[in-house]
Design a protein around this motif. Sequence first.
Motif, PDB file in Angstrom:
ATOM      1  N   THR A  70       0.849  -1.251  -0.045  1.00  0.00           N
ATOM      2  CA  THR A  70       0.065  -0.092  -0.116  1.00  0.00           C
ATOM      3  C   THR A  70       0.858   1.184  -0.073  1.00  0.00           C
ATOM      4  N   TRP A  71       0.819   2.225  -0.896  1.00  0.00           N
ATOM      5  CA  TRP A  71       1.463   3.358  -1.151  1.00  0.00           C
ATOM      6  C   TRP A  71       0.860   4.678  -0.634  1.00  0.00           C
ATOM      7  N   THR A  72       1.500   5.508   0.270  1.00  0.00           N
ATOM      8  CA  THR A  72       0.863   6.595   0.611  1.00  0.00           C
ATOM      9  C   THR A  72       1.850   7.717  -0.170  1.00  0.00           C
ATOM     10  N   GLY A  73       1.407   8.154  -1.347  1.00  0.00           N
ATOM     11  CA  GLY A  73       2.280   9.172  -1.924  1.00  0.00           C
ATOM     12  C   GLY A  73       3.737   8.822  -2.015  1.00  0.00           C
ATOM     13  N   ASP A  74       4.343   9.554  -1.822  1.00  0.00           N
ATOM     14  CA  ASP A  74       6.074   9.228  -1.849  1.00  0.00           C
ATOM     15  C   ASP A  74       6.525   9.366  -0.611  1.00  0.00           C
ATOM     16  N   SER A  75       5.681   9.459   0.516  1.00  0.00           N
ATOM     17  CA  SER A  75       6.338   9.203   1.861  1.00  0.00           C
ATOM     18  C   SER A  75       6.007   8.186   2.656  1.00  0.00           C
ATOM     19  N   GLU A  76       5.395   6.969   2.063  1.00  0.00           N
ATOM     20  CA  GLU A  76       5.198   5.768   2.953  1.00  0.00           C
ATOM     21  C   GLU A  76       4.832   4.842   1.830  1.00  0.00           C
ATOM     22  N   VAL A  77       5.427   3.675   2.156  1.00  0.00           N
ATOM     23  CA  VAL A  77       5.003   2.413   1.746  1.00  0.00           C
ATOM     24  C   VAL A  77       4.916   1.272   2.803  1.00  0.00           C
ATOM     25  N   SER A  78       3.949   0.545   2.909  1.00  0.00           N
ATOM     26  CA  SER A  78       3.530  -0.428   3.858  1.00  0.00           C
ATOM     27  C   SER A  78       3.522  -1.819   3.198  1.00  0.00           C
ATOM     28  N   TRP A  79       3.445  -2.808   3.713  1.00  0.00           N
ATOM     29  CA  TRP A  79       3.281  -4.346   3.232  1.00  0.00           C
ATOM     30  C   TRP A  79       2.697  -5.253   4.126  1.00  0.00           C
ATOM     31  N   THR A  80       1.942  -6.101   3.841  1.00  0.00           N
ATOM     32  CA  THR A  80       1.504  -7.326   4.657  1.00  0.00           C
ATOM     33  C   THR A  80       1.603  -8.548   4.065  1.00  0.00           C
ATOM     34  N   LEU A  96       9.215   7.964   4.895  1.00  0.00           N
ATOM     35  CA  LEU A  96      10.134   8.751   4.561  1.00  0.00           C
ATOM     36  C   LEU A  96       9.915  10.343   4.966  1.00  0.00           C
ATOM     37  N   LYS A  97      10.880  10.890   5.453  1.00  0.00           N
ATOM     38  CA  LYS A  97      10.602  12.297   5.977  1.00  0.00           C
ATOM     39  C   LYS A  97      11.742  13.167   5.621  1.00  0.00           C
ATOM     40  N   PRO A  98      11.551  14.416   4.924  1.00  0.00           N
ATOM     41  CA  PRO A  98      12.632  15.280   4.581  1.00  0.00           C
ATOM     42  C   PRO A  98      13.483  15.578   5.775  1.00  0.00           C
ATOM     43  N   GLY A 100      16.145  18.079   6.108  1.00  0.00           N
ATOM     44  CA  GLY A 100      17.030  19.310   5.640  1.00  0.00           C
ATOM     45  C   GLY A 100      17.622  19.070   4.184  1.00  0.00           C
ATOM     46  N   ALA A 101      18.655  19.863   3.802  1.00  0.00           N
ATOM     47  CA  ALA A 101      18.879  19.836   2.635  1.00  0.00           C
ATOM     48  C   ALA A 101      19.200  18.698   1.741  1.00  0.00           C
ATOM     49  N   GLY A 102      18.301  18.221   0.977  1.00  0.00           N
ATOM     50  CA  GLY A 102      18.451  17.087  -0.003  1.00  0.00           C
ATOM     51  C   GLY A 102      18.653  15.702   1.028  1.00  0.00           C
ATOM     52  N   ALA A 103      18.320  15.580   2.058  1.00  0.00           N
ATOM     53  CA  ALA A 103      18.401  14.471   2.717  1.00  0.00           C
ATOM     54  C   ALA A 103      17.047  13.889   3.119  1.00  0.00           C
ATOM     55  N   THR A 104      17.020  12.522   3.776  1.00  0.00           N
ATOM     56  CA  THR A 104      15.748  11.835   4.033  1.00  0.00           C
ATOM     57  C   THR A 104      15.857  11.088   5.051  1.00  0.00           C
TER      58      THR A 104
END
Length: 147
Positions: A70-80, A96-98, A100-104
């Motif tokens: 299951t995908w939530t935009g470009d910020s999360e993917v979960s699986w079962t 995934l969370k930004p 700072g400058a170009g990092a995640t």
Amino acid sequence: MAEHTSSSITIEAAPADVMRVIADFARYPDWTGEVKEAEVLSTDDQGRAEQVRLVMDAGAIKDDQTLAYTWTGDSEVSWTLVKSQMLRSLDGSYLLKPAGAGATEVTYRLTVDVKIPMLGMIKRKAEKVITDRALAGLKKRVESGEK
């Protein structure tokens, strides 16, 4: 609620670049270590994997499993877990969370229940090893710039 293992790492790349690597299942055997084969069985209307078959070899544990994503935009993917030879359940996610400058900042959560009896402490340790290896492999793959 079942216990889970969670770990985070900072990757020097934008969240979209990190998610692109996570979503590229065909390349998992190149960087995950335990995944020997990955086959996307179905995709959603955006072309992202909905069900994936993975052939795993983690030393003592070898498995052929199918996971639903299951995908939530470009910020999360979960699986079962859909099916497995060795596991009763498997739930996980990448968040995934930004950072700072170009990092995640990438947080990986994992809950596993095996069909064979195993002490909770040993199971948590195995989850921690899997989680840490996955994050280290993801970081190396993303930061190498390989497509």
